[in-house]
Design a protein around this motif. Structure first.
Motif, mmCIF file in Angstrom:
data_model
loop_
_atom_site.group_PDB
_atom_site.id
_atom_site.type_symbol
_atom_site.label_atom_id
_atom_site.label_comp_id
_atom_site.label_asym_id
_atom_site.label_seq_id
_atom_site.Cartn_x
_atom_site.Cartn_y
_atom_site.Cartn_z
ATOM 1 N N LEU A 1 0.827 -1.212 0.000
ATOM 2 C CA LEU A 1 0.000 0.000 0.000
ATOM 3 C C LEU A 1 0.861 1.262 0.000
ATOM 4 O O LEU A 1 0.541 2.244 -0.665
ATOM 5 N N VAL A 2 1.951 1.226 0.750
ATOM 6 C CA VAL A 2 2.827 2.392 0.792
ATOM 7 C C VAL A 2 3.440 2.642 -0.572
ATOM 8 O O VAL A 2 3.537 3.784 -1.039
ATOM 9 N N ARG A 3 3.842 1.573 -1.254
ATOM 10 C CA ARG A 3 4.403 1.743 -2.597
ATOM 11 C C ARG A 3 3.345 2.249 -3.579
ATOM 12 O O ARG A 3 3.639 3.073 -4.441
ATOM 13 N N ASN A 4 2.123 1.775 -3.449
ATOM 14 C CA ASN A 4 1.049 2.274 -4.313
ATOM 15 C C ASN A 4 0.794 3.763 -4.053
ATOM 16 O O ASN A 4 0.531 4.538 -4.981
ATOM 17 N N ALA A 5 0.856 4.135 -2.780
ATOM 18 C CA ALA A 5 0.670 5.547 -2.441
ATOM 19 C C ALA A 5 1.784 6.397 -3.030
ATOM 20 O O ALA A 5 1.557 7.507 -3.516
ATOM 21 N N ALA A 6 3.025 5.871 -2.983
ATOM 22 C CA ALA A 6 4.152 6.606 -3.548
ATOM 23 C C ALA A 6 3.963 6.827 -5.042
ATOM 24 O O ALA A 6 4.274 7.901 -5.576
ATOM 25 N N ILE A 7 3.445 5.816 -5.727
ATOM 26 C CA ILE A 7 3.166 5.960 -7.151
ATOM 27 C C ILE A 7 2.078 7.012 -7.373
ATOM 28 O O ILE A 7 2.149 7.827 -8.295
ATOM 29 N N LEU B 1 1.524 9.534 -5.520
ATOM 30 C CA LEU B 1 2.131 10.839 -5.270
ATOM 31 C C LEU B 1 3.035 11.272 -6.413
ATOM 32 O O LEU B 1 3.395 12.447 -6.505
ATOM 33 N N GLY B 2 3.432 10.340 -7.262
ATOM 34 C CA GLY B 2 4.258 10.684 -8.406
ATOM 35 C C GLY B 2 5.717 10.860 -8.087
ATOM 36 O O GLY B 2 6.413 11.633 -8.743
ATOM 37 N N VAL B 3 6.249 10.133 -7.076
ATOM 38 C CA VAL B 3 7.656 10.247 -6.729
ATOM 39 C C VAL B 3 8.428 9.063 -7.284
ATOM 40 O O VAL B 3 7.882 7.975 -7.500
ATOM 41 N N ASN B 4 9.717 9.277 -7.513
ATOM 42 C CA ASN B 4 10.586 8.211 -8.000
ATOM 43 C C ASN B 4 10.941 7.267 -6.857
ATOM 44 O O ASN B 4 11.333 7.708 -5.777
ATOM 45 N N LEU B 5 10.820 5.986 -7.106
ATOM 46 C CA LEU B 5 11.169 5.007 -6.083
ATOM 47 C C LEU B 5 12.643 4.645 -6.136
ATOM 48 O O LEU B 5 13.229 4.227 -5.158
ATOM 49 N N ASN B 6 13.250 4.826 -7.305
ATOM 50 C CA ASN B 6 14.676 4.546 -7.436
ATOM 51 C C ASN B 6 15.184 5.239 -8.692
ATOM 52 O O ASN B 6 14.437 5.893 -9.410
ATOM 53 N N ALA B 7 16.450 5.066 -8.951
ATOM 54 C CA ALA B 7 17.052 5.746 -10.098
ATOM 55 C C ALA B 7 16.448 5.281 -11.404
ATOM 56 O O ALA B 7 16.288 6.047 -12.344
ATOM 57 N N ALA B 8 16.111 3.993 -11.500
ATOM 58 C CA ALA B 8 15.549 3.480 -12.745
ATOM 59 C C ALA B 8 14.208 4.122 -13.054
ATOM 60 O O ALA B 8 13.850 4.342 -14.203
ATOM 61 N N ALA B 9 13.455 4.435 -11.998
ATOM 62 C CA ALA B 9 12.137 5.034 -12.204
ATOM 63 C C ALA B 9 12.255 6.395 -12.865
ATOM 64 O O ALA B 9 11.351 6.853 -13.544
ATOM 65 N N LEU B 10 13.395 7.048 -12.671
ATOM 66 C CA LEU B 10 13.595 8.352 -13.269
ATOM 67 C C LEU B 10 13.607 8.248 -14.779
ATOM 68 O O LEU B 10 13.186 9.154 -15.485
ATOM 69 N N VAL B 11 14.071 7.114 -15.262
ATOM 70 C CA VAL B 11 14.101 6.908 -16.702
ATOM 71 C C VAL B 11 12.760 6.385 -17.207
ATOM 72 O O VAL B 11 12.240 6.826 -18.218
ATOM 73 N N ASN B 12 12.179 5.467 -16.471
ATOM 74 C CA ASN B 12 10.944 4.827 -16.925
ATOM 75 C C ASN B 12 9.721 5.724 -16.775
ATOM 76 O O ASN B 12 8.751 5.579 -17.520
ATOM 77 N N ARG B 13 9.753 6.638 -15.789
ATOM 78 C CA ARG B 13 8.580 7.487 -15.541
ATOM 79 C C ARG B 13 9.036 8.945 -15.560
ATOM 80 O O ARG B 13 9.271 9.562 -14.532
ATOM 81 N N THR C 1 7.609 11.947 -13.256
ATOM 82 C CA THR C 1 7.655 11.880 -11.791
ATOM 83 C C THR C 1 8.635 12.900 -11.244
ATOM 84 O O THR C 1 9.321 13.600 -11.971
ATOM 85 N N LYS C 2 8.705 12.959 -9.897
ATOM 86 C CA LYS C 2 9.594 13.894 -9.224
ATOM 87 C C LYS C 2 10.322 13.170 -8.111
ATOM 88 O O LYS C 2 9.921 12.099 -7.657
ATOM 89 N N ASP C 3 11.410 13.793 -7.652
ATOM 90 C CA ASP C 3 12.230 13.158 -6.619
ATOM 91 C C ASP C 3 11.544 13.179 -5.252
ATOM 92 O O ASP C 3 11.598 12.199 -4.510
ATOM 93 N N PHE C 4 10.912 14.328 -4.926
ATOM 94 C CA PHE C 4 10.327 14.498 -3.599
ATOM 95 C C PHE C 4 8.952 15.137 -3.719
ATOM 96 O O PHE C 4 8.633 15.802 -4.703
ATOM 97 N N SER C 5 8.156 14.931 -2.692
ATOM 98 C CA SER C 5 6.805 15.492 -2.664
ATOM 99 C C SER C 5 6.518 16.039 -1.276
ATOM 100 O O SER C 5 7.021 15.521 -0.269
#
Length: 839
Positions: A118-124, A126-138, A141-145
């Motif tokens: 649920l926490v990971r779904n909430a992070a998604i 919120l539109g934040v990056n979960l890791n460096a790879a997410a910066l490329v794939n999404r 998104t943003k680093d912080f919220s």
């Protein structure tokens, strides 16, 4: 669970629950609530301190908890349950807030795996990056919220805790956290600790030199702006067991000599488990045992005051601070909640009233019209009295009905001045009069001294309109827009007379040669006042601009429903205002029309005062100085004597002079001499000619005086000048009273929007404006639920304001040292440290 681990007394659980509900309230979520905020650099040991406080593993993965604020709400209950939701940050738009608030997981049994998903779904969400790879794939998104992830947990073994953990501050940038993220985190931390209702727990790492850590610098910056932050601050030192720790820094921090930060909650040192100990422990109690052993086995740490070391001492300090802080802030929170509840209640009265039938709709609009009519009448009359609140509430408390439309005396913000319509219009009227006097005449005649008649043109004087703009009028943009004109043309008296003389010949009628046609006087007056229509029309536009500003504010204050307000303007008010504006323009045109050439009725009322105006109004403008006046007076006396001598030398008695002139007895040179003398006298009386020259001509017997036709221009100018002054004064008065006062201000209260208009409006128009919309029922229900929840919160807060929190017994919390004992023990720390490490 032992109450020693609670952050607040069990009797305060209802209070904290109410505060938590308030922070997520759709209407009142902007109200700051007392809360514990945890700040520190990345890798400062915050998570380990939080685990010691909440008595379990931190519920958010380490990679996620650094991306957004995490609010932990722990409550003790017989059953275990958990819930995850999002509190939108203040940077979110209204639409984004609604979308994020819809994310709320249903309650579930306390399960770490499900919680992690649920926490990971909430992070998604919120539109934040979960890791460096997410910066490329999404890429979107943003680093912080600044959105807050809220985790509510209930269970029999949980402590009573409410706190907010903020992302750690950092200096170095990586692929996962860039400059934008660094600024976001810093801004977020400043906002939280800058709130005067937050208690800040500052966590620093003993392994890193104090001067190299960012969090203390941020706190110090806020402390410079808000010295009261020291009363809401507690410091925590982690990793005291790490090899190579600078014990001098720890000593100085504990004594308050290393840093300029002197938190009221003091500095505390805690020993947390390392990575291997955390992984190998089965219960959180094992961590407490290892901490107690560390501080107890070494003489160095034994000398540290008990209230400054260990997690239990830290919790005791936090409890004391929270209890005192909430008690101090509770009255203010109650006032704010009461105000918000009053707003919703007022909206239910004003907007959400049922409009199911035509009668309901007319009644609904009548209430709006009644308030608008009152505000408009007060503003137009210049009395500025608000509608008195009829609701019953405590003295000193305020509701939406108590919030006045008109600002108080000596309270003069621009938006407040916009509502004082009569005052604004009167100031415009004075600016109009100043503009008429300064710019209204086409040609300004200059006297012998170089000054204009009736106008001071000395270099140290400003034009009247400009003086008024600087000294009194608050709307300088209005002055510049509507009351600024090119300077008039200045001409000499001689040139002006020459122009009039030329036009006398061009406008000949049936009059004698020595006279001017009456048309010339009216034509000259029309020529001199040809700028009046433009000045008056601009004045009317300025009045309407400020009037429309007032009407907009009065409508907003009377009708909080924006949709109904738009329909009111479209179907009722805008047409009425257009008619009023057209009516005021027609009245201005009629006023200008009545003073046109040949309309003598406008001037007949002034016939009795025209001679005195010609004598007293124009004579001073033609005299250059007191000396010139004296000289001219003497010359005039000589001239009168010469006339009497000339008449006395005639061959007929003075009593028969009239008959002799008529029957031709006196003719030839004698008649010409007398005629010349008389014309020269008339020229002198009109302000033209030279008395000395005239007397000299008479003395030498010269009879070459000016032709009779030269007197006509002077006579026309004098007559026009007198008429001009009278007409201008009356025109200014008529414009301000008849046009502005009679056709605008007097009409506004009843003509724009009144209860009479609502009663007479046809059914179709009433239905269009006030007909119930599809979502009106839903809005009423939401408002009703919001009001009920706020009233419930308010009741809880008021109950705790009156209640005394039970004092904890010595068995629950170690009694702190007295001030003298604490000072004596703190002063011994340095010597103990020195003797210990010198061995």
């Amino acid at each position: 669970m032992d109450r020693v681990w609670d952050l607040f007394h069990p009797s305060q659980a209802g209070l904290f629950n109410a505060l938590d509900e308030l922070s997520n309230h759709q209407v009142a979520n902007e109200i700051d609530i007392p809360q514990l905020v945890v700040v520190g650099d990345q890798s400062s040991g915050k998570s380990s301190v939080l685990e010691a406080i909440i008595r379990e593993k931190f519920p958010v993965a380490e990679g996620l908890c650094t991306r957004f604020p995490t609010k932990l709400i722990y409550r003790r209950s017989d059953t275990k349950r958990c819930r995850v939701r999002i509190e939108p940050g203040r940077s979110r738009t209204d639409d984004e807030r609604r979308a994020l608030q819809q994310f709320s997981a249903s309650e579930f049994d306390d399960d770490d795996l499900q919680l992690d998903v649920l926490v990971r779904n909430a992070a998604i969400k919120l539109g934040v990056n979960l890791n460096a790879a997410a910066l490329v794939n999404r890429p979107g998104t943003k680093d912080f919220s600044d959105d807050v992830l809220v985790i509510e947990k209930h269970g029999p073994e949980l402590p009573l805790v409410t706190l907010v953990d903020l992302p750690g501050l950092f200096v170095s940038q990586t692929t996962e956290q860039g400059e934008e993220g660094k600024e976001t985190v810093a801004r977020m931390v400043k906002e939280y600790i800058g709130s005067r209702r937050s208690i800040t727990m500052l966590v620093i790492n003993a392994r890193i030199p104090y001067a190299n850590q960012g969090a203390p610098s941020v706190v110090q910056e806020i402390l410079g702006q808000d010295p009261g932050l020291a009363n809401r601050l507690v410091g925590v030192i982690t990793n005291p067991d790490h090899p190579g720790v600078d014990t001098d820094d720890i000593t100085k921090l504990l004594r308050g000599t290393l840093s300029q930060l002197h938190p009221k909650g003091g500095w505390h040192v805690v020993r947390n488990d390392n990575k291997h100990e955390r992984k190998g422990r089965s219960r959180i109690d094992e961590r407490d045992i290892r901490e107690a052993d560390f501080f107890g086995k070494d003489a160095f740490w034994q000398s540290v005051p008990a209230e400054q070391k260990g997690i239990k001492a830290l919790l005791a300090a936090l409890r004391r601070m929270l209890q005192a802080h909430i008690r101090a802030e509770l009255p203010g929170i109650i006032r704010e909640v009461w105000s918000k509840a009053a707003i919703i209640e007022s909206r239910l009265d004003d907007i959400s009233r049922s409009r199911a039938t035509e009668e309901d709709r007319r009644e609904y609009l009548s209430v709006i019209a009644e308030k608008f009519e009152h505000l408009t009448r007060e503003a137009a009359d210049g009395t500025y009295r608000d509608i008195e609140c009829i609701k019953s509430h405590d003295v000193g408390a305020a509701c939406s009905g108590c919030t006045g439309f008109f600002s108080g005396f000596n309270d003069n913000p621009p938006e407040g001045q916009d509502k004082r319509l009569r005052s604004n219009v009167r100031m415009l009227g004075r600016a109009f009069a100043a503009s008429m006097r300064q710019y209204g005449k086409t040609e300004t005649v200059m006297g012998d001294s170089g000054t204009a008649e009736g106008i001071d043109l000395s270099p140290d004087k400003m034009p009247a309109a400009q003086i008024y703009m600087v000294d009194a009028f608050p709307y300088q943009d209005i002055i510049s827009k509507y009351y600024s004109y090119p300077s008039p043309e200045y001409v000499s008296r001689k040139d002006h007379e020459r122009m009039v003389a030329e036009n006398i010949e061009r406008w000949r009628g049936l009059e004698p040669n020595e006279d001017a046609s009456p048309t010339v006087c009216w034509g000259l007056l029309e020529y001199q006042s040809k700028l009046w229509p433009k000045i008056a029309e601009n004045h009317l536009c300025a009045v309407w601009e400020l009037t429309n500003t007032f009407i907009e504010k009065a409508l907003v204050a009377s009708c909080p429903d924006e949709e109904v307000l738009l329909l009111l303007r479209e179907h009722l008010i805008d047409d009425v205002l257009a008619d009023l504006r057209a009516s005021s323009k027609r009245t201005l045109r009629d006023l200008l029309k009545c003073r046109r050439r040949g309309n003598t009725g406008f001037y007949d009322g002034f016939a009795d005062i025209l001679p005195s105006l010609r004598r007293t109004g124009t004579q001073p403008a033609r005299q250059a100085s007191n000396h010139a006046q004296h000289t001219e007076s003497e010359a005039s006396d000589d001239l009168v004597k010469d006339i009497c001598d000339a008449v006395g030398s005639l061959p007929v008695p003075f009593a028969d002079l009239g008959g002799a002139l008529l029957n031709g007895t006196i003719e030839g040179p004698a008649l010409g001499k007398i005629s010349s003398i008389l014309w020269q006298f008339l020229r002198l009386d009109s302000g033209s000619g030279d008395a000395k020259v005239l007397h000299q001509n008479m003395s030498t017997g010269s009879s070459t005086g000016p032709a009779p036709a030269t007197v006509a221009p002077a006579r026309v100018i004098d007559q026009e000048e007198a008429y001009y002054e009278i007409c201008m004064a009356s025109f200014i008065g008529y414009v301000n009273t008849l046009v502005v006062g009679g056709r605008i201000l007097d009409e506004l209260p009843t003509a724009v929007f009144s209860q009479r208009i609502v009663r007479r409006a046809d059914k179709a128009k009433i239905n269009i404006i006030a007909g119930e919309k599809e979502d009106d029922t839903k809005r009423r229900e939401e408002d009703q639920r919001g009001l009920e929840s706020l009233q419930r919160i308010l009741k809880t807060l008021q109950g705790h304001e009156r209640r005394q929190v039970p004092q904890e017994s010595p068995t629950e919390e170690a009694t702190p040292d007295t001030d003298s004992e604490r000072e004596a023990r703190s002063n011994s720390i340095l010597s103990e440290f020195s003797s210990h490490f010198s061995l």
